[in-house]
Write a protein that holds these residues in place. Structure first.
Motif, PDB file in Angstrom:
ATOM      1  N   ALA A  90       0.966  -1.104  -0.030  1.00 41.98           N
ATOM      2  CA  ALA A  90      -0.407  -0.068   0.064  1.00 41.98           C
ATOM      3  C   ALA A  90       1.026   1.438   0.121  1.00 41.98           C
ATOM      4  O   ALA A  90       0.278   2.225  -0.345  1.00 41.98           O
ATOM      5  CB  ALA A  90      -0.870   0.158   1.032  1.00 41.98           C
ATOM      6  N   ALA A  91       1.696   1.780   0.980  1.00 43.46           N
ATOM      7  CA  ALA A  91       3.257   2.251   0.490  1.00 43.46           C
ATOM      8  C   ALA A  91       3.325   2.471  -0.483  1.00 43.46           C
ATOM      9  O   ALA A  91       3.732   3.755  -1.146  1.00 43.46           O
ATOM     10  CB  ALA A  91       4.024   2.285   1.744  1.00 43.46           C
ATOM     11  N   ASN A  92       3.617   1.361  -1.181  1.00 44.99           N
ATOM     12  CA  ASN A  92       4.753   1.806  -2.073  1.00 44.99           C
ATOM     13  C   ASN A  92       3.577   2.437  -3.796  1.00 44.99           C
ATOM     14  O   ASN A  92       4.148   3.011  -4.796  1.00 44.99           O
ATOM     15  CB  ASN A  92       4.881  -0.057  -3.291  1.00 44.99           C
ATOM     16  N   ALA A  93       2.080   1.498  -3.186  1.00 42.47           N
ATOM     17  CA  ALA A  93       1.371   2.277  -4.233  1.00 42.47           C
ATOM     18  C   ALA A  93       1.132   4.058  -4.236  1.00 42.47           C
ATOM     19  O   ALA A  93       0.665   4.662  -5.130  1.00 42.47           O
ATOM     20  CB  ALA A  93      -0.254   1.184  -4.233  1.00 42.47           C
ATOM     21  N   GLY A  94       1.258   3.946  -3.029  1.00 39.83           N
ATOM     22  CA  GLY A  94       0.695   5.311  -2.169  1.00 39.83           C
ATOM     23  C   GLY A  94       1.562   6.480  -3.319  1.00 39.83           C
ATOM     24  O   GLY A  94       1.897   7.507  -3.806  1.00 39.83           O
ATOM     25  N   VAL A  95       3.286   5.583  -2.842  1.00 35.94           N
ATOM     26  CA  VAL A  95       4.642   6.839  -4.018  1.00 35.94           C
ATOM     27  C   VAL A  95       4.492   6.867  -4.999  1.00 35.94           C
ATOM     28  O   VAL A  95       4.580   7.827  -5.647  1.00 35.94           O
ATOM     29  CB  VAL A  95       5.922   6.292  -3.485  1.00 35.94           C
ATOM     30  N   ILE A  96       3.956   5.972  -5.621  1.00 30.93           N
ATOM     31  CA  ILE A  96       4.092   5.681  -7.279  1.00 30.93           C
ATOM     32  C   ILE A  96       2.341   7.400  -7.518  1.00 30.93           C
ATOM     33  O   ILE A  96       2.493   8.177  -8.279  1.00 30.93           O
ATOM     34  CB  ILE A  96       3.452   4.550  -7.763  1.00 30.93           C
ATOM     35  N   GLY A  97       1.396   6.793  -6.954  1.00 30.32           N
ATOM     36  CA  GLY A  97      -0.170   7.665  -6.966  1.00 30.32           C
ATOM     37  C   GLY A  97       0.373   9.282  -6.355  1.00 30.32           C
ATOM     38  O   GLY A  97       0.239  10.225  -7.336  1.00 30.32           O
ATOM     39  N   MET A  98       1.390   9.492  -5.591  1.00 30.59           N
ATOM     40  CA  MET A  98       1.673  10.684  -5.146  1.00 30.59           C
ATOM     41  C   MET A  98       2.973  11.800  -6.385  1.00 30.59           C
ATOM     42  O   MET A  98       2.915  12.262  -6.827  1.00 30.59           O
ATOM     43  CB  MET A  98       2.585  10.778  -3.811  1.00 30.59           C
ATOM     44  N   THR A  99       3.987  10.820  -6.850  1.00 28.82           N
ATOM     45  CA  THR A  99       4.414  11.358  -7.932  1.00 28.82           C
ATOM     46  C   THR A  99       4.007  11.450  -8.924  1.00 28.82           C
ATOM     47  O   THR A  99       4.286  12.542  -9.713  1.00 28.82           O
ATOM     48  CB  THR A  99       5.770   9.251  -8.152  1.00 28.82           C
ATOM     49  N   ARG A 100       2.988  11.109  -9.613  1.00 24.35           N
ATOM     50  CA  ARG A 100       1.817  11.282 -10.402  1.00 24.35           C
ATOM     51  C   ARG A 100       1.866  12.558 -10.385  1.00 24.35           C
ATOM     52  O   ARG A 100       1.449  13.542 -10.690  1.00 24.35           O
ATOM     53  CB  ARG A 100       1.033  10.151 -10.679  1.00 24.35           C
ATOM     54  N   GLN A 101       0.720  12.686  -9.182  1.00 21.23           N
ATOM     55  CA  GLN A 101       0.472  14.050  -8.481  1.00 21.23           C
ATOM     56  C   GLN A 101       1.364  14.977  -8.621  1.00 21.23           C
ATOM     57  O   GLN A 101       1.104  15.881  -8.379  1.00 21.23           O
ATOM     58  CB  GLN A 101      -0.967  13.703  -6.907  1.00 21.23           C
ATOM     59  N   LEU A 102       2.993  14.584  -8.305  1.00 20.30           N
ATOM     60  CA  LEU A 102       3.501  15.971  -7.730  1.00 20.30           C
ATOM     61  C   LEU A 102       3.656  15.967  -9.208  1.00 20.30           C
ATOM     62  O   LEU A 102       4.367  17.955  -9.715  1.00 20.30           O
ATOM     63  CB  LEU A 102       4.753  15.787  -6.303  1.00 20.30           C
ATOM     64  N   ALA A 103       3.934  14.795 -10.428  1.00 22.05           N
ATOM     65  CA  ALA A 103       4.386  16.160 -11.459  1.00 22.05           C
ATOM     66  C   ALA A 103       3.454  16.746 -12.160  1.00 22.05           C
ATOM     67  O   ALA A 103       3.663  17.631 -12.453  1.00 22.05           O
ATOM     68  CB  ALA A 103       4.514  14.343 -12.432  1.00 22.05           C
ATOM     69  N   LEU A 104       1.894  16.331 -11.620  1.00 26.92           N
ATOM     70  CA  LEU A 104       0.713  16.765 -12.412  1.00 26.92           C
ATOM     71  C   LEU A 104       0.793  19.279 -12.038  1.00 26.92           C
ATOM     72  O   LEU A 104       0.967  19.675 -12.341  1.00 26.92           O
ATOM     73  CB  LEU A 104      -0.196  16.643 -12.200  1.00 26.92           C
ATOM     74  N   GLU A 105       1.118  18.646 -10.212  1.00 27.53           N
ATOM     75  CA  GLU A 105       1.726  19.772 -10.174  1.00 27.53           C
ATOM     76  C   GLU A 105       2.784  21.125  -9.825  1.00 27.53           C
ATOM     77  O   GLU A 105       2.688  21.719 -10.375  1.00 27.53           O
ATOM     78  CB  GLU A 105       0.686  19.396  -8.353  1.00 27.53           C
ATOM     79  N   GLY A 106       4.085  20.052 -10.129  1.00 26.22           N
ATOM     80  CA  GLY A 106       5.093  20.541 -10.407  1.00 26.22           C
ATOM     81  C   GLY A 106       5.303  21.126 -12.015  1.00 26.22           C
ATOM     82  O   GLY A 106       5.858  22.254 -12.369  1.00 26.22           O
ATOM     83  N   ALA A 107       4.906  20.287 -13.195  1.00 28.08           N
ATOM     84  CA  ALA A 107       4.777  21.127 -14.162  1.00 28.08           C
ATOM     85  C   ALA A 107       4.845  22.398 -14.582  1.00 28.08           C
ATOM     86  O   ALA A 107       5.519  22.316 -15.139  1.00 28.08           O
ATOM     87  CB  ALA A 107       3.708  20.298 -15.702  1.00 28.08           C
ATOM     88  N   PRO A 108       3.908  22.932 -14.579  1.00 20.36           N
ATOM     89  CA  PRO A 108       3.734  24.174 -14.275  1.00 20.36           C
ATOM     90  C   PRO A 108       5.125  25.195 -13.986  1.00 20.36           C
ATOM     91  O   PRO A 108       5.498  26.536 -14.416  1.00 20.36           O
ATOM     92  CB  PRO A 108       2.402  24.749 -13.521  1.00 20.36           C
TER      93      PRO A 108
END
Length: 106
Positions: free
Chosen positions: A12-30
């Motif tokens: 579950a923690a691994n899945a959370g890190v991967i999901g967080m990475t995707r969200q950080l990419a969305l928020e960080g891209a701009p």
């Protein structure tokens, strides 16, 4: 306890890190901020070597789930991290890179 160790929290923690990475990419891209995850398999470090000791059965149990039938060396993870942090990887974001000797192919 069977051949599958209880690892629900770890998974579950691994899945959370991967999901967080995707969200950080969305928020960080701009802001020109990239986010990438590395998911290593078993790595032979001084700590893992100490913990496994001479227990060949335990070592074999770990490597039996790895297509390449060995532990990673720390340098094999670090090389990917250095590349991903470099300008040569400037078009990579929101991705997860398994470096697990093929374990995730199961």
């Amino acid at each position: 306890a069977g051949s599958t160790p209880p690892m629900v929290a770890h998974t579950a923690a691994n899945a959370g890190v991967i999901g967080m990475t995707r969200q950080l990419a969305l928020e960080g891209a701009p802001h020109k901020i990239r986010a990438v995850a590395i998911s290593p398999g078993p790595v032979l470090t001084p700590a893992s070597d100490r913990d496994l000791g001479d227990n060949q059965a335990m070592r074999d149990a770990v490597t039996s789930k790895i297509l390449l039938k060995r532990f990673a060396q720390p340098e094999e993870i670090v090389e990917l991290a250095a590349f991903l942090a470099s300008d040569r990887a400037s078009f990579i974001t929101g991705a997860n890179y398994p470096v697990d000797g093929g374990a995730s192919a199961w």
